[in-house]
Motif scaffolding. Structure first.
Motif, PDB file in Angstrom:
ATOM      1  N   ARG A 240      39.299  41.479  35.449  1.00 48.16           N
ATOM      2  CA  ARG A 240      40.756  41.285  35.515  1.00 48.16           C
ATOM      3  C   ARG A 240      41.171  40.363  36.662  1.00 48.16           C
ATOM      4  NH1 ARG A 240      45.723  42.650  34.166  1.00 48.16           N
ATOM      5  NH2 ARG A 240      47.180  43.552  35.629  1.00 48.16           N
ATOM      6  N   ILE A 241      42.063  39.445  36.339  1.00 50.77           N
ATOM      7  CA  ILE A 241      42.690  38.582  37.341  1.00 50.77           C
ATOM      8  C   ILE A 241      43.950  39.313  37.804  1.00 50.77           C
ATOM      9  CG2 ILE A 241      43.841  36.379  37.750  1.00 50.77           C
ATOM     10  CD1 ILE A 241      42.001  35.221  35.517  1.00 50.77           C
ATOM     11  N   GLU A 242      44.017  39.615  39.069  1.00 51.20           N
ATOM     12  CA  GLU A 242      45.144  40.394  39.600  1.00 51.20           C
ATOM     13  C   GLU A 242      46.346  39.526  39.971  1.00 51.20           C
ATOM     14  OE1 GLU A 242      45.258  43.684  39.657  1.00 51.20           O
ATOM     15  OE2 GLU A 242      43.234  43.834  38.856  1.00 51.20           O
TER      16      GLU A 242
ATOM     17  N   GLU B  67      38.745  36.374  32.309  1.00 54.30           N
ATOM     18  CA  GLU B  67      38.829  37.827  32.422  1.00 54.30           C
ATOM     19  C   GLU B  67      37.746  38.519  31.599  1.00 54.30           C
ATOM     20  OE1 GLU B  67      43.248  39.122  33.799  1.00 54.30           O
ATOM     21  OE2 GLU B  67      42.978  38.891  31.628  1.00 54.30           O
TER      22      GLU B  67
ATOM     23  N   GLY C  80      42.417  31.664  31.195  1.00 51.70           N
ATOM     24  CA  GLY C  80      42.468  32.904  31.970  1.00 51.70           C
ATOM     25  C   GLY C  80      41.889  34.079  31.202  1.00 51.70           C
TER      26      GLY C  80
ATOM     27  N   ILE D 229      48.052  35.335  40.540  1.00 53.74           N
ATOM     28  CA  ILE D 229      47.996  33.896  40.314  1.00 53.74           C
ATOM     29  C   ILE D 229      48.653  33.229  41.523  1.00 53.74           C
ATOM     30  CG2 ILE D 229      48.789  31.970  38.891  1.00 53.74           C
ATOM     31  CD1 ILE D 229      48.782  33.912  36.518  1.00 53.74           C
TER      32      ILE D 229
END
Length: 135
Positions: free
Chosen positions: A39-41, A34, A30, A43
């Motif tokens: 950015r991963i907001e 990123e 992850g 899951i």
């Protein structure tokens, strides 16, 4: 590899260590995503592991992100369809496909546990770096 094993550790500790190791590996993936994609907001979780509330909470705490459990039986096929809809222009943005997923449960991250896990992720990464050639 199990690191730091002592005589007080039993089966439950080893099982927990395995789950944590999987989460730390996912965290490293992850973090790489990123770095390249942004950015991963959120899951989203589906499949057999969603039967373990402890594992879902662990993912939320390690990533310091909400984990949304879906009622989707075949998440891979659903994800492929979403990407296809986007590629074909059926939806304008990937975010629009979120309406296709039904969330049945949400796990909130805990900042105190996250801080502990980040120390362990650092050790995990260092051990991996030292041992990867041997593995």
């Amino acid at each position: 590899m199990f690191f730091g094993v002592r005589s007080v550790h039993g089966q439950r500790h080893f099982i927990r260590a395995i789950l944590e190791g999987v989460c730390y590996s996912l965290y490293q993936i992850g973090a790489s995503l990123e770095e390249t994609l942004g950015r991963i907001e959120r899951i989203y979780a589906s499949g057999g592991f969603t039967r373990s509330k402890m594992w879902l909470q662990l993912v939320a705490d390690v990533f310091m992100k909400r984990v949304y459990v879906t009622g989707t039986a075949d998440a891979s096929a659903t994800g492929a369809a979403m990407m296809g809809f986007y590629a074909l222009g059926i939806v304008e943005a990937l975010e629009d496909t979120a309406k296709m997923v039904k969330v049945v449960e949400v796990y909130e991250p805990d900042a105190a546990r996250h801080a502990v896990y980040m120390k362990n992720v650092e050790i995990f990464g260092e051990l991996y770096g030292r041992l990867k050639d041997m593995m």
